[in-house]
Design a protein around this motif. Structure first.
Motif, PDB file in Angstrom:
ATOM      1  N   CYS A   1       6.901 -22.582 -29.050  1.00  0.00           N
ATOM      2  CA  CYS A   1       7.515 -23.379 -30.116  1.00  0.00           C
ATOM      3  C   CYS A   1       6.744 -24.684 -30.266  1.00  0.00           C
ATOM      4  O   CYS A   1       6.553 -25.419 -29.290  1.00  0.00           O
TER       5      CYS A   1
ATOM      6  N   ALA B   1       8.459 -27.893 -29.111  1.00  0.00           N
ATOM      7  CA  ALA B   1       8.885 -27.979 -27.708  1.00  0.00           C
ATOM      8  C   ALA B   1       8.489 -29.280 -27.014  1.00  0.00           C
ATOM      9  O   ALA B   1       9.304 -29.859 -26.281  1.00  0.00           O
TER      10      ALA B   1
ATOM     11  N   ALA C   1      14.020 -28.063 -24.653  1.00  0.00           N
ATOM     12  CA  ALA C   1      12.989 -27.045 -24.448  1.00  0.00           C
ATOM     13  C   ALA C   1      12.938 -26.578 -22.995  1.00  0.00           C
ATOM     14  O   ALA C   1      13.136 -27.358 -22.063  1.00  0.00           O
TER      15      ALA C   1
ATOM     16  N   CYS D   1      10.388 -21.595 -24.093  1.00  0.00           N
ATOM     17  CA  CYS D   1      10.023 -22.172 -25.399  1.00  0.00           C
ATOM     18  C   CYS D   1       8.535 -22.489 -25.461  1.00  0.00           C
ATOM     19  O   CYS D   1       7.912 -22.390 -26.527  1.00  0.00           O
ATOM     20  N   ARG D   2       7.951 -22.879 -24.333  1.00  0.00           N
ATOM     21  CA  ARG D   2       6.568 -23.353 -24.325  1.00  0.00           C
ATOM     22  C   ARG D   2       5.547 -22.216 -24.215  1.00  0.00           C
ATOM     23  O   ARG D   2       4.377 -22.423 -24.519  1.00  0.00           O
TER      24      ARG D   2
ATOM     25  N   VAL E   1       7.977 -18.092 -30.823  1.00  0.00           N
ATOM     26  CA  VAL E   1       9.367 -18.114 -31.280  1.00  0.00           C
ATOM     27  C   VAL E   1       9.377 -17.805 -32.768  1.00  0.00           C
ATOM     28  O   VAL E   1       8.867 -18.579 -33.578  1.00  0.00           O
TER      29      VAL E   1
ATOM     30  N   CYS F   1      14.418 -20.870 -33.121  1.00  0.00           N
ATOM     31  CA  CYS F   1      14.806 -21.738 -31.999  1.00  0.00           C
ATOM     32  C   CYS F   1      15.544 -20.914 -30.952  1.00  0.00           C
ATOM     33  O   CYS F   1      16.467 -20.155 -31.292  1.00  0.00           O
ATOM     34  N   LEU F   2      15.138 -21.064 -29.699  1.00  0.00           N
ATOM     35  CA  LEU F   2      15.779 -20.332 -28.602  1.00  0.00           C
ATOM     36  C   LEU F   2      17.037 -21.025 -28.103  1.00  0.00           C
ATOM     37  O   LEU F   2      17.864 -20.407 -27.427  1.00  0.00           O
TER      38      LEU F   2
END
Length: 674
Positions: free
Chosen positions: A288, A291, A297, A301-302, A306, A321-322
């Motif tokens: 993302c 993030a 985050a 996410c990193r 996503v 978005c997670l």
């Protein structure tokens, strides 16, 4: 009207690169958007998010080195990337129209208005010169231009900002396009002109049954005008949905952060500021892209890509978005920001009966065509540690007041008393020294800096001119200034063009602080910044005010920003102050009809807020060459009567108004206390 099932414009995995000497910027990465006939799609995001690059890709107007490298641009089912050059020019020249952000730079200063508006007809349809002129007059009339038969013979510099924007809209509409793209069409306009332009676009959309893409960083504009919204970040769409769904319940953490950064959402006297900076799009990115700036985050996410996913509610709301937002975001502050208590009994700045007039250019044997009444008898005070906000339409004289107070222009009449001394009575040497006390922060910091000077020279220059300290002391002061405005020391070795808009405003603020002034005149310091950068600059200005005891004269056309920054507000109209009072009272209990019209014109980011009554100020601002007698607002005021031909004085206690028919009476306790 029920929207057609098939989109008029559909972008599928659109990717655009910009080739630079230092590498390639991947400006867009698999952007997917669509807009239907008769629909308005709003596209929002910070500067550099890719929203303008998206529409430039569609229009084939990419900057040098720009190229669409992947995906499809489907217009009415045709992929524009696969069309031959002649057919592509016809589609983009006839079926699409674009309104650019700055109408002055979009217009040819050497061509008359009529010729520019009619040019697309001459180029794409081969109509005669006479017919093109007639159709130019007609489309100018339809976009609400006064005296279009006269305007066609004028040049761009002869028109106001709102009139120039109408000309650009007319140019885009003269071919009756099916798609209108408006890229930040109201950024530099005051709220009344902004409302007129946005209502005009709405009306024309209905009339021409067009699809509209409205690109802006103003969430209030989107909330009140768009059917659907796409939020962009770092070259990608991170959230999209209907306007009502997205504003009531944003799901992506970036969308939430944008809404929290609005002045209307200020909590405990401070704006939320998104930490960090957008990523460098010339480098490989994983995960993302938001993030590094997101407090929610995680490692997931990193590392993983996503993608956009549908909201479980099944309303077409998509987000990437997670860890999405679970609760609605409050975008209206529960209470007004507390005002600063009076700092001193004696004012730091006193302006009495200030008058500023200019000679208007004449023609032939006449040297002048009269006198322009830019400021006509304005009086106000600013105490130590206080912020006075000055608001009004373009042309009201607020920036002229700022330039005269800062000493950039001489007053025609009146007094400007700083710390007990009238600047006008001082000799040149004493006036030169007085400039240490009052400094100006410009609207366009980049234009105010010498592009050939490095930042260390720009910040050192005022110290050298005022002969402050030796070289070592100046270097120490410059380092201290960078610390105060939150910039690294390595910034000293760079040139203005190497900085973002928000960083340039920090440098401009640092320069205005160099001589340890007591008063800073800030002329539209955040008008061109997106909400996240605006929040950073406004918070910095408030922090430095408390730390250094600064006073501000804060000039702006954005009432929400002035409400956040100011202790008191003065409202100007055509060179006159028509209302002055505590910020909370002026904003929430306006007494002058002009002030109320300004407030009603402010776009709200709250989709559930009831629409403001239609108090739109009609007509153009009267000429300052021949202003109306009496109350200068009477020619546009719905309450005007014969008595308004006599000038009403500013009257009242702490909340003063210059009106024969004020909307509200000042509370009796305030009047008696004064």
């Amino acid at each position: 009207m029920e929207a057609p099932t098939q989109p008029l414009l559909r972008l599928r995995d659109l990717s655009t690169d910009i080739a630079l000497r230092r590498g390639t910027v991947h400006a867009l990465d698999k952007v997917n958007l669509e807009v239907r006939q008769g629909e308005t799609l709003g596209v929002v995001g910070e500067s550099g998010s890719g929203k303008t690059m998206t529409v430039l890709s569609v229009m084939g107007l990419l900057p040098s080195g720009g190229q669409v490298v992947g995906g499809e641009i489907l217009f009415d089912g045709r992929d524009l990337r696969r069309l031959e050059a002649k057919e592509l020019r016809r589609v983009r020249g006839v079926e699409m129209g674009m309104v650019f952000q700055d109408p002055l730079t979009s217009l040819n200063p050497t061509m008359r208005i009529g010729a520019q508006v009619a040019e697309p007809l001459r180029v794409h349809q081969g109509v005669s010169k006479a017919e093109a002129r007639d159709r130019a007059i007609e489309i100018l009339r339809r976009v609400g231009m006064p005296r279009p038969d006269k305007i066609v013979d004028d040049y761009p510099h002869q028109l106001s900002g709102g009139m120039r924007q109408r000309v650009v809209i007319a140019m885009a509409l003269i071919r009756s396009p099916r798609l209108l793209i408006a890229d930040e069409p109201t950024t530099a306009l005051d709220v009344t002109t902004q409302r007129q332009i946005l209502e005009l676009i709405d009306d024309l959309r209905e009339e021409f049954k067009m699809a509209v893409i409205l690109v802006t960083h103003d969430l209030g504009v989107i909330a009140g005008r768009a059917d659907r919204v796409a939020v962009m970040y770092a070259g990608r769409v991170v959230e999209t949905g209907t306007t009502a769904d997205l504003f009531r319940a944003p799901r992506h953490r970036y969308t939430e952060a944008l809404m929290r950064a609005l002045p209307e959402s200020a909590a405990e006297g401070r704006l939320y500021s998104i930490p960090g900076l957008p990523p460098d799009l010339s480098r490989p990115l994983t995960g993302c892209r938001f993030a590094p700036r997101c407090q929610f985050a995680t490692d997931e996410c990193r590392t993983g890509d996503v993608l956009l996913t549908l909201d479980a509610a099944g309303n077409g709301h998509e987000f990437a978005c997670l860890h999405p937002v679970a609760e609605p975001v409050a975008i209206t502050a529960s209470a007004p920001v507390a005002e600063t208590a009076a700092k001193a009994s004696e004012p730091l700045l006193t302006v009495r009966d200030l008058v500023k007039e200019y000679d208007a250019g004449g023609s032939g044997m006449r040297k002048t065509a009269g006198r322009v009444s830019a400021v006509a008898g304005v009086s106000f005070e600013v105490k130590a540690g206080e912020t006075l906000g000055i608001v009004g339409e373009s042309g009201c004289g607020k920036s002229t007041v700022g330039r005269v107070v800062a000493g950039l222009e001489p007053a025609t009449a009146g007094q400007i008393i700083v710390d007990g001394q009238d600047i006008a009575t001082l000799d040149r040497r004493a006036r030169h020294h007085m400039h240490r006390q009052v400094q100006l922060m410009f609207q366009d910091s980049y234009a105010a800096m010498n592009p050939r000077m490095r930042i260390d020279s720009i910040l050192t220059e005022p110290l050298e001119i005022q002969q402050v300290g030796d070289a070592a002391a100046r270097r120490a002061r410059v380092s201290e200034l960078l610390d105060q405005v939150g910039l690294p020391r390595r910034a000293l070795e760079r040139y203005p063009h190497e900085f973002s808009g928000g960083q340039l405003q920090r440098i401009g603020l640092a320069r205005s602080l160099a001589l340890n002034p007591r008063l800073i005149v800030a002329d539209e310091p955040v008008s061109a910044l997106d909400v996240s950068v605006q929040a950073q600059v406004l918070n910095l200005m408030r922090d430095l005010q408390h730390e250094l005891g600064l006073s501000y004269v804060f000039i702006s056309h954005d009432l929400s920003v002035v409400d956040y920054m100011a202790d008191r507000i003065g409202v100007m109209y055509l060179g006159k102050l028509v209302e002055v009072g505590p910020a909370s009272q002026v904003v929430r209990a306006a007494r002058h009809p002009y002030t109320q019209a300004l407030l009603d014109a402010v776009p709200s980011p709250d989709p559930d807020r009831a629409p403001a009554p239609d108090t739109t100020i009609r007509g153009e601002l009267p000429s300052a060459l021949n202003p109306p007698t009496g109350c200068r607002f009477r020619t546009r005021c719905p309450l005007a009567q014969d008595i308004c031909a006599t000038e009403p004085p500013l009257q009242g206690g702490t909340h003063q108004v210059a009106c024969h028919f004020p909307l509200r009476q000042e509370p009796a306790q305030e009047t008696s206390a004064a």
